[in-house]
Design a protein around this motif. Structure first.
Motif, PDB file in Angstrom:
ATOM      1  N   UNK A   1      -9.039  -0.538  15.166  1.00 55.53           N
ATOM      2  CA  UNK A   1      -7.693  -0.474  14.586  1.00 55.53           C
ATOM      3  C   UNK A   1      -7.108   0.934  14.612  1.00 55.53           C
ATOM      4  N   UNK A   2      -7.970   1.956  14.406  1.00 53.84           N
ATOM      5  CA  UNK A   2      -7.402   3.313  14.296  1.00 53.84           C
ATOM      6  C   UNK A   2      -7.132   3.959  15.661  1.00 53.84           C
TER       7      UNK A   2
ATOM      8  N   UNK B   1     -10.682  10.773  16.800  1.00 54.81           N
ATOM      9  CA  UNK B   1      -9.558  10.467  15.894  1.00 54.81           C
ATOM     10  C   UNK B   1     -10.022  10.523  14.441  1.00 54.81           C
ATOM     11  N   UNK B   2      -9.120  10.933  13.573  1.00 58.90           N
ATOM     12  CA  UNK B   2      -9.421  11.048  12.144  1.00 58.90           C
ATOM     13  C   UNK B   2      -8.337  10.365  11.331  1.00 58.90           C
TER      14      UNK B   2
ATOM     15  N   UNK C   1      -4.931  -4.085   4.806  1.00 53.89           N
ATOM     16  CA  UNK C   1      -3.547  -4.397   5.198  1.00 53.89           C
ATOM     17  C   UNK C   1      -2.602  -3.210   5.103  1.00 53.89           C
ATOM     18  N   UNK C   2      -3.143  -1.991   4.955  1.00 53.11           N
ATOM     19  CA  UNK C   2      -2.277  -0.814   4.805  1.00 53.11           C
ATOM     20  C   UNK C   2      -2.168  -0.036   6.116  1.00 53.11           C
ATOM     21  N   UNK C   3      -1.088   0.730   6.225  1.00 49.76           N
ATOM     22  CA  UNK C   3      -0.900   1.593   7.388  1.00 49.76           C
ATOM     23  C   UNK C   3      -1.441   2.986   7.093  1.00 49.76           C
ATOM     24  N   UNK C   4      -2.109   3.558   8.072  1.00 48.38           N
ATOM     25  CA  UNK C   4      -2.695   4.894   7.907  1.00 48.38           C
ATOM     26  C   UNK C   4      -2.184   5.845   8.979  1.00 48.38           C
ATOM     27  N   UNK C   5      -2.016   7.098   8.555  1.00 48.38           N
ATOM     28  CA  UNK C   5      -1.697   8.157   9.516  1.00 48.38           C
ATOM     29  C   UNK C   5      -3.015   8.590  10.151  1.00 48.38           C
ATOM     30  N   UNK C   6      -3.042   8.547  11.480  1.00 44.08           N
ATOM     31  CA  UNK C   6      -4.280   8.883  12.202  1.00 44.08           C
ATOM     32  C   UNK C   6      -3.984  10.043  13.149  1.00 44.08           C
TER      33      UNK C   6
END
Ligand code: ABN
Length: 166
Positions: A63-64, A159-160, A104-109
Motif C-alpha cells: 500500500x505504501x 520509503x518511509x 482506512x486512513x491516508x498517510x504521507x509517504x
C-alpha cells in the motif's frame, strides 16, 4: 467502394476551404496526436496498482508504494526503509499520499533513492499515484534523485511513512 468514399470525402473537404487551410488543420491534428503519449497527465494517471491491504515490502502493490518509481531496496539487500550496504541515501526525496487498508486512513509517504552502486535491477516498481512532472519537484519521481549526491549512480528506492495525511 473505399476509393469512392475517399473521393467524396476529399471533394467535401476541398469545397469547405482552401488547400492551405486544410493542410494547416491536418498538421495541427498530427502534431496534437503525436504529443498525446508524452502529456504528463496521461502518464500520471496510467497506473494505480497499489493494494491498500498489501503489507509485504518486497511486493510492488504494497500500500505504501503507491507513488513509488524504482527498484525496491527490499529486493536489493536492504529493506523497505533502509538502503543496502555500500549505498548512500539521496539528499532529495519525493512524497506521495497512500491509503492503508488496515485503518482506512491516508498517510504521507516519503520515497528516497539509494545511491553509489549500479542499478539493482530487481523488483522494478512504477506506481505513480499523484505523481507530477519535474516542475513540482517534491512529487516528481521519474528522475534519478542521486544527482543531488556526490555518488550519482542510482541503485534502488526506499520509503518511509511520515505521518497521517488526513
Ligand atoms: N527516482 C527513481 C528513479 C531513478 C532513476 C531513474 C528513474 C527513476
Amino acid at each position: 467502394m473505399w476509393d469512392a468514399q475517399t473521393q467524396t470525402f476529399a471533394r467535401r473537404l476541398a469545397l469547405r476551404g482552401s488547400r492551405r487551410g486544410v493542410l494547416a488543420r491536418l498538421g495541427t491534428l498530427l502534431v496534437g496526436a503525436a504529443a498525446l503519449p508524452v502529456l504528463p497527465i496521461s502518464r500520471a494517471r496510467a497506473a494505480n496498482s497499489s493494494n491498500p491491504n498489501q503489507a509485504d515490502a518486497t511486493k510492488c502493490d504494497y500500500w505504501k508504494y503507491c507513488s513509488m518509481d524504482g527498484f525496491l531496496c527490499s529486493c536489493c539487500g536492504g529493506s523497505g526503509t533502509d538502503c543496502p550496504p555500500g549505498t548512500q541515501i539521496s539528499k532529495v526525496s519525493w512524497v506521495g499520499t497512500c491509503r492503508n487498508g488496515k485503518d482506512g486512513r491516508n498517510y504521507l509517504v516519503s520515497y528516497t533513492d539509494c545511491c553509489g552502486r549500479s542499478s539493482c535491477g530487481a523488483c522494478n516498481c512504477n506506481a505513480n499515484v499523484g505523481e507530477r512532472p519535474g516542475y513540482e519537484m517534491g512529487i516528481h519521481n521519474d528522475i534519478n534523485w542521486c544527482i543531488a549526491n556526490g555518488e550519482t549512480s542510482y541503485h534502488c528506492t526506499i520509503s518511509l511513512v511520515v505521518g497521517v495525511a488526513d
